[in-house]
Enzyme design. Sequence first.
Site, PDB file in Angstrom:
ATOM      1  CG  HIS A 193      82.419  96.786  63.909  1.00  0.00           C
ATOM      2  ND1 HIS A 193      81.073  96.637  64.237  1.00  0.00           N
ATOM      3  CD2 HIS A 193      82.592  97.375  62.667  1.00  0.00           C
ATOM      4  CE1 HIS A 193      80.484  97.231  63.162  1.00  0.00           C
ATOM      5  NE2 HIS A 193      81.448  97.674  62.272  1.00  0.00           N
TER       6      HIS A 193
ATOM      7  CG  HIS B 253      87.223 103.394  64.322  1.00  0.00           C
ATOM      8  ND1 HIS B 253      88.031 102.794  63.418  1.00  0.00           N
ATOM      9  CD2 HIS B 253      86.127 103.023  64.604  1.00  0.00           C
ATOM     10  CE1 HIS B 253      87.166 102.157  62.937  1.00  0.00           C
ATOM     11  NE2 HIS B 253      86.020 102.206  63.310  1.00  0.00           N
TER      12      HIS B 253
ATOM     13  CD  GLU C 248      85.935  98.787  63.502  1.00  0.00           C
ATOM     14  OE1 GLU C 248      85.678  98.615  64.748  1.00  0.00           O
ATOM     15  OE2 GLU C 248      85.226  99.368  62.835  1.00  0.00           O
ATOM     16  CG  ASN C 249      85.487  96.541  59.864  1.00  0.00           C
ATOM     17  OD1 ASN C 249      84.500  96.220  60.355  1.00  0.00           O
ATOM     18  ND2 ASN C 249      86.159  97.429  59.751  1.00  0.00           N
TER      19      ASN C 249
ATOM     20  CG  HIS D 116      85.975 100.648  55.683  1.00  0.00           C
ATOM     21  ND1 HIS D 116      85.606  99.515  55.437  1.00  0.00           N
ATOM     22  CD2 HIS D 116      85.928 100.891  56.993  1.00  0.00           C
ATOM     23  CE1 HIS D 116      85.268  98.843  56.842  1.00  0.00           C
ATOM     24  NE2 HIS D 116      85.832  99.815  57.504  1.00  0.00           N
TER      25      HIS D 116
END
Length: 255
Positions: free
Chosen positions: A68, A148, A39-40, A175
């Site tokens: 995201h 998530h 997603e990043n 993260h």
Amino acid sequence: MNLLFLGDVVGDMGCDILEKKMYSLKQKYKIDLVVVNGENSATGNGLTRYSYQRLVSVGADVITTGNHCFKRKEALPLYDENDTLLRPANFPKGVPGHGYTTLDLGYCQIAVVNLMGTTYMEPLDNPFFCIDSVLDEIDARNIMVDIHSEATSEKKAMGFYLDGRVTAVIGTHTHVQTADEMILPKGTAYITDAGMTGPELSVLGVKSELAIEKIKYHAPVKFEESENPCFINGVVIDFDENSGKANKIIRIIER
Ligand code: FE2
């Protein structure tokens, strides 16, 4: 069987390190299947057609996402076009895409489910009720869940909630890799957060000086990805595809 799960891949540099290291990682851990949180993966976060294709070409069999997932408008059609690109299952009905997929490997079936937490996050449907309905629909013995979520407590509770019902519950989003990988009492592999595949000396992949400015002054700051060397964070789940139970979970950090 061995499944490699990689924590949030950040930007082009995160994709670059996967291009360099994926082959050796797969050899080293005898990997059968790769799941990546993407997603990043686009520069400036979110996922684009380009970053999606990069993740597929480095060997991601399934790509999960999170808050995201719909950040880039250009990516919206991708979620309907590709069964193996997931957005959280607890998004409202009517949004593009799907929250789980089942891969038929011939000798076994493996389902991957994407959920999003709701503590300190957007108020999506309750992930606990959502996973109950999803599990009713899935006809596979091997089930991997990416939760998530921001709160460690919510992820940990989900791990215990699904113990014995799925093969693995893997947390993403912060993260920051946690050191609590374990096999829960009824045979489910668990980790609170798989970590990040991106610049190690950074704040969630962002240049630390920009993150400090934002957090210190609450100023409108345009985040830029750090250019410091990347590392790969993730876990390898060794599981018995006949029972769907996990044998072992190994936490990995590759620089
Ligand atoms: Fe996230």
